[in-house]
Design a protein around this motif. Sequence first.
Motif, PDB file in Angstrom:
ATOM      1  N   ARG A 203       0.930  -1.393   0.217  1.00  0.00           N
ATOM      2  CA  ARG A 203       0.208  -0.173   0.409  1.00  0.00           C
ATOM      3  C   ARG A 203       1.461   1.166  -0.514  1.00  0.00           C
ATOM      4  O   ARG A 203       0.111   2.447  -0.569  1.00  0.00           O
ATOM      5  N   HIS A 204       2.061   1.428   0.932  1.00  0.00           N
ATOM      6  CA  HIS A 204       2.939   2.374   0.631  1.00  0.00           C
ATOM      7  C   HIS A 204       3.876   2.312  -0.744  1.00  0.00           C
ATOM      8  O   HIS A 204       3.711   3.720  -1.497  1.00  0.00           O
ATOM      9  N   ARG A 205       4.045   1.419  -1.329  1.00  0.00           N
ATOM     10  CA  ARG A 205       4.673   1.657  -2.782  1.00  0.00           C
ATOM     11  C   ARG A 205       4.265   1.666  -3.945  1.00  0.00           C
ATOM     12  O   ARG A 205       4.081   2.089  -4.687  1.00  0.00           O
ATOM     13  N   ASP A 206       2.449   1.393  -3.380  1.00  0.00           N
ATOM     14  CA  ASP A 206       1.348   1.924  -5.201  1.00  0.00           C
ATOM     15  C   ASP A 206       0.757   3.138  -4.490  1.00  0.00           C
ATOM     16  O   ASP A 206      -0.479   3.829  -5.378  1.00  0.00           O
ATOM     17  N   GLY A 207       1.164   4.062  -3.451  1.00  0.00           N
ATOM     18  CA  GLY A 207       1.325   4.950  -3.894  1.00  0.00           C
ATOM     19  C   GLY A 207      -0.979   5.081  -2.521  1.00  0.00           C
ATOM     20  O   GLY A 207      -1.429   6.585  -2.270  1.00  0.00           O
ATOM     21  N   THR A 208      -1.161   3.531  -2.084  1.00  0.00           N
ATOM     22  CA  THR A 208      -2.642   4.112  -1.963  1.00  0.00           C
ATOM     23  C   THR A 208      -2.761   4.835  -0.225  1.00  0.00           C
ATOM     24  O   THR A 208      -3.313   5.783   0.049  1.00  0.00           O
ATOM     25  N   ILE A 209      -1.489   4.907   0.647  1.00  0.00           N
ATOM     26  CA  ILE A 209      -1.221   5.134   2.051  1.00  0.00           C
ATOM     27  C   ILE A 209       0.144   5.884   1.857  1.00  0.00           C
ATOM     28  O   ILE A 209       1.386   4.814   1.505  1.00  0.00           O
ATOM     29  N   ALA A 210       0.003   7.057   3.093  1.00  0.00           N
ATOM     30  CA  ALA A 210       2.069   7.246   2.936  1.00  0.00           C
ATOM     31  C   ALA A 210       2.603   6.315   4.193  1.00  0.00           C
ATOM     32  O   ALA A 210       1.907   5.950   5.184  1.00  0.00           O
ATOM     33  N   SER A 211       4.101   5.678   3.827  1.00  0.00           N
ATOM     34  CA  SER A 211       4.792   5.739   4.739  1.00  0.00           C
ATOM     35  C   SER A 211       5.111   6.582   6.313  1.00  0.00           C
ATOM     36  O   SER A 211       4.636   7.518   5.658  1.00  0.00           O
TER      37      SER A 211
ATOM     38  N   HIS B  13      -1.587  11.642  14.067  1.00  0.00           N
ATOM     39  CA  HIS B  13      -3.112  11.900  14.246  1.00  0.00           C
ATOM     40  C   HIS B  13      -3.436  11.136  13.222  1.00  0.00           C
ATOM     41  O   HIS B  13      -5.016  10.328  13.991  1.00  0.00           O
ATOM     42  N   ARG B  14      -3.165  11.094  12.513  1.00  0.00           N
ATOM     43  CA  ARG B  14      -3.674  10.103  11.491  1.00  0.00           C
ATOM     44  C   ARG B  14      -2.953  10.082  10.389  1.00  0.00           C
ATOM     45  O   ARG B  14      -2.068  10.831  10.058  1.00  0.00           O
ATOM     46  N   PRO B  15      -3.313   9.117   9.440  1.00  0.00           N
ATOM     47  CA  PRO B  15      -2.061   8.949   8.695  1.00  0.00           C
ATOM     48  C   PRO B  15      -2.182  10.315   7.135  1.00  0.00           C
ATOM     49  O   PRO B  15      -3.009  10.718   7.007  1.00  0.00           O
ATOM     50  N   ILE B  16      -1.464   9.913   6.161  1.00  0.00           N
ATOM     51  CA  ILE B  16      -1.304  11.197   5.357  1.00  0.00           C
ATOM     52  C   ILE B  16      -1.766  10.149   4.020  1.00  0.00           C
ATOM     53  O   ILE B  16      -1.395   9.123   3.747  1.00  0.00           O
ATOM     54  N   ARG B  17      -3.042  10.987   2.882  1.00  0.00           N
ATOM     55  CA  ARG B  17      -3.230   9.912   2.229  1.00  0.00           C
ATOM     56  C   ARG B  17      -3.650  10.898   0.708  1.00  0.00           C
ATOM     57  O   ARG B  17      -3.104  12.095   0.705  1.00  0.00           O
ATOM     58  N   PRO B  18      -3.555  10.058  -0.376  1.00  0.00           N
ATOM     59  CA  PRO B  18      -3.494  11.090  -2.118  1.00  0.00           C
ATOM     60  C   PRO B  18      -4.285  11.493  -1.579  1.00  0.00           C
ATOM     61  O   PRO B  18      -5.597  11.789  -1.567  1.00  0.00           O
ATOM     62  N   GLY B  19      -4.181  13.595  -2.608  1.00  0.00           N
ATOM     63  CA  GLY B  19      -5.188  14.226  -2.587  1.00  0.00           C
ATOM     64  C   GLY B  19      -5.324  14.964  -0.934  1.00  0.00           C
ATOM     65  O   GLY B  19      -5.934  16.447  -1.107  1.00  0.00           O
ATOM     66  N   ASP B  20      -4.631  14.544  -0.306  1.00  0.00           N
ATOM     67  CA  ASP B  20      -3.941  15.799   0.958  1.00  0.00           C
ATOM     68  C   ASP B  20      -3.568  16.933   0.824  1.00  0.00           C
ATOM     69  O   ASP B  20      -2.745  17.516  -0.238  1.00  0.00           O
ATOM     70  N   VAL B  21      -4.351  18.261   1.574  1.00  0.00           N
ATOM     71  CA  VAL B  21      -3.205  19.056   1.562  1.00  0.00           C
ATOM     72  C   VAL B  21      -3.328  20.153   2.167  1.00  0.00           C
ATOM     73  O   VAL B  21      -4.073  19.920   3.434  1.00  0.00           O
TER      74      VAL B  21
END
Length: 280
Positions: free
Chosen positions: A40-48, A86-94
């Motif tokens: 999930r980190h390698r495919d960009g689903t969620i940040a390491s 506090h929470r993970p970083i995800r694509p689309g986050d600003v």
Amino acid sequence: MSEPTFDEAGIGRWSDPDTFEVTAERLAQYAEATNDPIERHRDGTIASPVFAIVPVFNSLVPAALSVAPVELLAKLVHGEQDFRFHRPIRPGDVLTSRAKPIGFTGKPNGTAVVVKTETTDAAGELVNEQWMTAFFRKADAGRSVGEAAPSHVFDESLRGADPAAEVVAHVDEDQTFRYSPASGDPMPIHLDEEMAKMSGLPGIIAHGLCTMAFTSWAVLTEVGGSKVENLRRLAVRFAKPVLPGQDITTRIWRGTEGRFAYETTVDGELVVKDGLAETL
């Protein structure tokens, strides 16, 4: 020669906010640059987890240099790092980040400047907090001012038990050249052999946060179910530089209430100490 002057006036002053837009491509690039095996980190689903340093990086060094003299930049190494998630970083986050120095401590071998950061999302909710200790080698401020970083000292009572896990990983010869663009860290001690030696180092050294990223996926894969959502805190102290081409061994001890202590060695010598991971 007079000792460099550290400026107390910078303590407690927040930097201007800096905005960062998260993409799946950038998350995947960071995972690849840190040899992260979690899909999930390698495919960009969620940040390491250690990707959290990327949005704040442009604020960190200026905050440290608002206290330390700029001429000491070549003597700067990463001393400690402490993430509170506090929470993970995800694509689309600003994300919006800011940083402030909270204190410094001078010693004969150098001065530690502690910088705190906060990262929030578009709704203003806190995503993570960080404490970064910048260590300026061979520059003694001669005093201590402000706050220290939160403690994460290894629990020595755990040594009576065998480690819960042990992970060996190889730092590639080109690791720093992949990590630098993925992280946005252009410091020459990681890229230029001559500059590194002029700074008193044995040669190019791995980025401290790259080494920490290796330890983060070691912890997650072995005791965290490979789910970054389970991680609430990750903290280390950097004990010795890691060189490209070396093998690192991370040993993890199980504590209480979701706490894990860990250390990382190269050929039996500590390179990361006082490692602490707190999970759900």
